[in-house]
Every structure is written in structure tokens, then in C-alpha cells.
Enzyme design. Structure first.
Site, PDB file in Angstrom:
ATOM      1  N   LYS A   1      43.140   6.155  79.861  1.00  0.00           N
ATOM      2  CA  LYS A   1      42.936   4.927  79.087  1.00  0.00           C
ATOM      3  C   LYS A   1      44.221   4.502  78.385  1.00  0.00           C
ATOM      4  CE  LYS A   1      40.808   4.760  75.097  1.00  0.00           C
ATOM      5  NZ  LYS A   1      41.741   3.962  74.246  1.00  0.00           N
TER       6      LYS A   1
ATOM      7  N   SER B   1      36.533   5.286  73.043  1.00  0.00           N
ATOM      8  CA  SER B   1      37.654   5.308  72.109  1.00  0.00           C
ATOM      9  C   SER B   1      37.138   5.709  70.739  1.00  0.00           C
ATOM     10  CB  SER B   1      38.308   3.920  72.018  1.00  0.00           C
ATOM     11  OG  SER B   1      39.227   3.850  70.941  1.00  0.00           O
TER      12      SER B   1
ATOM     13  N   MET C   1      43.750  13.698  68.479  1.00  0.00           N
ATOM     14  CA  MET C   1      43.815  13.428  67.041  1.00  0.00           C
ATOM     15  C   MET C   1      42.439  13.608  66.400  1.00  0.00           C
ATOM     16  SD  MET C   1      46.637  10.558  66.144  1.00  0.00           S
ATOM     17  CE  MET C   1      45.647   9.134  66.546  1.00  0.00           C
ATOM     18  N   GLY C   2      41.532  14.266  67.119  1.00  0.00           N
ATOM     19  CA  GLY C   2      40.208  14.470  66.552  1.00  0.00           C
ATOM     20  C   GLY C   2      39.322  13.241  66.703  1.00  0.00           C
TER      21      GLY C   2
ATOM     22  N   HIS D   1      37.255  12.719  75.428  1.00  0.00           N
ATOM     23  CA  HIS D   1      37.957  13.970  75.133  1.00  0.00           C
ATOM     24  C   HIS D   1      37.268  15.151  75.817  1.00  0.00           C
ATOM     25  CE1 HIS D   1      39.040  11.405  71.585  1.00  0.00           C
ATOM     26  NE2 HIS D   1      40.241  11.870  71.900  1.00  0.00           N
TER      27      HIS D   1
END
Length: 296
Positions: free
Chosen positions: A162, A198, A37-38, A44
Site C-alpha cells: 500500500k 490503514s 508503528m503499531g 499488518h
């Protein structure tokens, strides 16, 4: 720094995927997908790097999915950082990024028909965020269809461990609905202080971040007990979290890693096999989740 190739519509995406796969010259190349989701971070990057190591062509998606949010304010404040995200993905070796608009993903408005997450999607995060996993599975199903190669290729998708419940649900969806894709979980990436990476961490104040470290400490206590063949003592770990100022515990459970069924308290005395500890809490009003594998 070169950005990856960018596609904003399914037609552009399909054309680019086919061209990249054919350019490998292989009869059956491998295609890796990293849905996001960017607002990307090192977690990521680890997903993209894992996909890069395994595949001939790597595609990442960036789409803030409104179906996953039960709070419009939370949706509105979710960070949109496309240029920085493209930099990170380029450095990680991603070949192609699919970054559609909401109107492109949901051309008739939000979909009336959605993928149901079933009973597994109503526990833990699903209990705290009703409908969340239906939204996750619906958009992931659409992404699988959009990225699915039109030429012979092995198709793999990469998700962060996660979000353990999300990984379990996506695996079930792929198996139950016969999606021709293999699901690859990638281990949690933690900052130097132990906090699980996160996109929500940017909203934590310095004091809140210090308080949030109790989550990884409590999980570490369970891991130490399990590896030492001592009783897990989940109530003590949960009490440690609850006693930390500014931290509001939602749940802390030990579950089967495949079914996410809770492990009975008696079995927790000394684990005879693998288990998974799940924790969720609000820290300074920001909801955080974390988990840890336990091995007896």
C-alpha cells in the site's frame, strides 16, 4: 493467548534474536522482520503471516517514529495500542517484538544526521509531506542495524505494498547502502468494502468511509481499462475522485513500478507493460493513499 517475547532495548533485542536463531539448530536459519508503528490491523497481520511462512524466526517492531510526522498534532493522536498489537502479532506467529521508547531509539534527541531519500523522496507523498521519507529511511536503517543477526542467517524485511513509494525507497536504500537484507513487499489488504486497510481508517466517519471508497473504484476503473487494452483515461478517473463530496484529491498518477517515473500520457493510451497507479486524497480531513498494479 500467548504474547510474543518483548524486547525494549537494542541489547535485549540482539540477545533474544541470537537465542531464537540458535534454538532452531540450523546452520543458517532465516530471520524475518516486520517493521510497524503499531495500531495494527489485518494488513499488518498479512505482513506477519508472510514473514512467518518464509522464516524460522519472526521479529516485529512497534515504534511511532516522530521523524515521519510533519504535524505534532498528527503524531500525538496516532493510536498507541500495544496490548492489542501484541495479541494480533501473537496470533500471526511472531516470535519477538521490539517496542523501544523514543529515548531508546534516539538517545541524544532527534538525530542530526539522517538518511536522505534523494529525488525519489521528494515526489508524490514526499512533495505533500516534506522530509517524511528521510524520517522513514532513518528509522528503518536503525531497525535493520538493531535486528541484524549476530550469527549466520538469511535476513528479510517485509513491507506493505500500500505504501508503494516507501517500498521503492527502502529497496533502493538497501541496495545503494549495501544493507545485508532482502526486501519483500506484501500485497495490499482490503476490507470487504474495498477500502485499503490503514491505521488512519479509524478516524473516518461512516459517511467519510463511504466517500473514501471512490479511491479503490477509480483504481479499479484503470485496471479494467488496462486489462481490456483500452486507453487508461486517467483524467476521467481523477475527475471521479475530485467530484466525490468530502474528498480532496492530492495526486493521481500512473508511474513505472520500479522507478516511479510518470508514464507519459501517450504511452497510457494502451499499456505495453506493467505500470502502477498511485492516488492520494484527504477524506474528511484524513489523508489516505492507495495504489493498484496495471497490466496491459
Amino acid at each position: 493467548m500467548n504474547h510474543p517475547r518483548l524486547a525494549t532495548t537494542p541489547a535485549e533485542l540482539s540477545k533474544a534474536v541470537t537465542e531464537l536463531l540458535e534454538a532452531t539448530g540450523k546452520d543458517r536459519p532465516a530471520l524475518g522482520l516486520v517493521p510497524t508503528m503499531g495500531a495494527l490491523h489485518s494488513g499488518h497481520a498479512a505482513l506477519a503471516q508472510a514473514a512467518r511462512a518464509d522464516n524460522d524466526v519472526v521479529v516485529a517492531s512497534i515504534f511511532v517514529n516522530p521523524l515521519q510526522f510533519d504535524d505534532s498534532a498528527d503524531l500525538a493522536r496516532y493510536p498507541r495500542t500495544l496490548d492489542a498489537d501484541l495479541d494480533l502479532l501473537g496470533q500471526a506467529g511472531v516470535d519477538l517484538v521490539f517496542a523501544p521508547s523514543e529515548a531508546t531509539m534516539y538517545p541524544g534527541g532527534l538525530p542530526l544526521v539522517r538518511v536522505s531519500s534523494g529525488g525519489l523522496g521528494t515526489r508524490f507523498e514526499g512533495a505533500s509531506r516534506p522530509g517524511h521519507f528521510d524520517g522513514v529511511l532513518t528509522v528503518v536503517a536503525k531497525l535493520f542495524h538493531c535486528v541484524q543477526p549476530a550469527v549466520p542467517a538469511d535476513f528479510r524485511a517485509y513491507f506493505g505494498q500500500k505504501d508503494a513509494q516507501q517500498v521503492a525507497l527502502i529497496r533502493r536504500m538497501a541496495a545503494d547502502l549495501n544493507f545485508p537484507v532482502q526486501i519483500y513487499p506484501v500485497p495490499i489488504v482490503r476490507a470487504a468494502d474495498g477500502l485499503a486497510e490503514s491505521s488512519r481508517n479509524v478516524f473516518l466517519s461512516e459517511a467519510d468511509r463511504r466517500s473514501a471508497l471512490v479511491l479503490s473504484r477509480a483504481l479499479g476503473r484503470l485496471q479494467e481499462n488496462a486489462s481490456s487494452r483500452r486507453p487508461l483515461d486517467l483524467p476521467s478517473a481523477a475527475a471521479l475522485v475530485s467530484a466525490t463530496p468530502g474528498v480532496e484529491l492530492d495526486y493521481f498518477e500512473v508511474v513505472d513500478p520500479l522507478t516511479l517515473e510518470p508514464v507519459p500520457a501517450g504511452v497510457q493510451d494502451v499499456l505495453s507493460g506493467p505500470a502502477l497507479a498511485l492516488v492520494a486524497a484527504r477524506v474528511g480531513g484524513i489523508r489516505l493513499i492507495d495504489n493498484a498494479e496495471l497490466h496491459g
